[in-house]
Design a protein around this motif. Structure first.
Motif, PDB file in Angstrom:
ATOM      1  N   ILE A  81      -5.276   9.192  -1.892  1.00 21.45           N
ATOM      2  CA  ILE A  81      -5.314   8.409  -4.189  1.00 21.45           C
ATOM      3  C   ILE A  81      -4.148   6.876  -2.958  1.00 21.45           C
ATOM      4  CG2 ILE A  81      -3.730   8.775  -5.940  1.00 21.45           C
ATOM      5  CD1 ILE A  81      -4.483  11.844  -5.636  1.00 21.45           C
ATOM      6  N   HIS A  82      -5.154   6.287  -3.551  1.00 21.80           N
ATOM      7  CA  HIS A  82      -3.576   5.341  -3.226  1.00 21.80           C
ATOM      8  C   HIS A  82      -3.854   4.197  -4.227  1.00 21.80           C
ATOM      9  CE1 HIS A  82      -6.511   1.509  -2.370  1.00 21.80           C
ATOM     10  NE2 HIS A  82      -7.310   2.735  -2.944  1.00 21.80           N
ATOM     11  N   GLU A  83      -2.997   3.156  -3.726  1.00 22.64           N
ATOM     12  CA  GLU A  83      -2.005   2.291  -4.622  1.00 22.64           C
ATOM     13  C   GLU A  83      -1.816   1.203  -3.765  1.00 22.64           C
ATOM     14  OE1 GLU A  83       0.913   2.721  -7.877  1.00 22.64           O
ATOM     15  OE2 GLU A  83       1.992   3.765  -6.002  1.00 22.64           O
ATOM     16  N   GLU A  84      -2.879  -0.480  -4.323  1.00 21.85           N
ATOM     17  CA  GLU A  84      -2.029  -1.897  -4.114  1.00 21.85           C
ATOM     18  C   GLU A  84      -1.624  -2.203  -5.152  1.00 21.85           C
ATOM     19  OE1 GLU A  84      -3.379  -2.154  -1.205  1.00 21.85           O
ATOM     20  OE2 GLU A  84      -4.478   0.155  -0.548  1.00 21.85           O
ATOM     21  N   HIS A 107       0.721  -1.209   0.110  1.00 21.82           N
ATOM     22  CA  HIS A 107       0.033   0.106  -0.096  1.00 21.82           C
ATOM     23  C   HIS A 107       0.664   1.100  -0.076  1.00 21.82           C
ATOM     24  CE1 HIS A 107      -3.983   2.485   1.194  1.00 21.82           C
ATOM     25  NE2 HIS A 107      -2.429   3.259   1.809  1.00 21.82           N
ATOM     26  N   GLY A 108       0.487   2.289  -0.605  1.00 21.15           N
ATOM     27  CA  GLY A 108       1.357   3.752  -0.792  1.00 21.15           C
ATOM     28  C   GLY A 108       0.009   4.810  -1.034  1.00 21.15           C
ATOM     29  N   ASP A 109      -0.032   6.104   0.023  1.00 23.32           N
ATOM     30  CA  ASP A 109      -0.922   6.551  -0.465  1.00 23.32           C
ATOM     31  C   ASP A 109      -0.721   8.054  -0.811  1.00 23.32           C
ATOM     32  OD1 ASP A 109      -1.033   8.206   2.072  1.00 23.32           O
ATOM     33  OD2 ASP A 109      -2.422   5.929   3.254  1.00 23.32           O
ATOM     34  N   SER A 110      -1.709   8.996  -0.804  1.00 22.56           N
ATOM     35  CA  SER A 110      -1.228  10.533  -0.959  1.00 22.56           C
ATOM     36  C   SER A 110      -0.869  11.466   0.271  1.00 22.56           C
ATOM     37  CB  SER A 110      -2.266  11.554  -2.003  1.00 22.56           C
ATOM     38  OG  SER A 110      -3.232  11.095  -1.428  1.00 22.56           O
ATOM     39  N   VAL A 111      -0.812  10.663   1.330  1.00 18.26           N
ATOM     40  CA  VAL A 111      -0.531  10.931   2.973  1.00 18.26           C
ATOM     41  C   VAL A 111       0.521  10.489   3.153  1.00 18.26           C
ATOM     42  CG1 VAL A 111      -2.999  11.979   2.685  1.00 18.26           C
ATOM     43  CG2 VAL A 111      -2.366  10.119   3.592  1.00 18.26           C
TER      44      VAL A 111
END
Length: 92
Positions: A26-29, A1-5
């Protein structure tokens, strides 16, 4: 996981990522490079729940919950007791 915050996380089988998008994130897996090379079964589920209006502008949040920290409740014991009671003519 990574996100915009700025949250980053890696989970394993049985672990949970709990993200509250609230006012926006905004996130991505993604899976590991090793998994991309070797392949295999990749199972996951995402469940999205609409927040109540009063919570929609809260700050976004992210947390990992590891499998070892998740309580397990056996439902089979209750089902077995109910089945035994029914066999004896009792109602549960």
């Amino acid at each position: 996981h990574g996100d915009s915050v700025g949250n980053r996380g890696v989970i394993g089988p049985g672990d949970v990522q709990w993200m509250t998008a609230a006012r926006g994130i905004i996130h991505e897996e993604y899976h590991s490079t090793e998994f991309a090379k070797q392949g295999g079964t990749f199972e996951m589920i995402q469940l999205w729940v609409n927040l109540p209006a009063k919570d929609k502008m809260n700050a976004p949040r992210y947390q990992e919950i590891l499998k070892a920290d998740i309580p397990v409740v056996s439902l089979h014991a209750q089902a077995d007791e109910a089945a035994a009671a029914a066999a004896d003519g009792e109602k549960s």
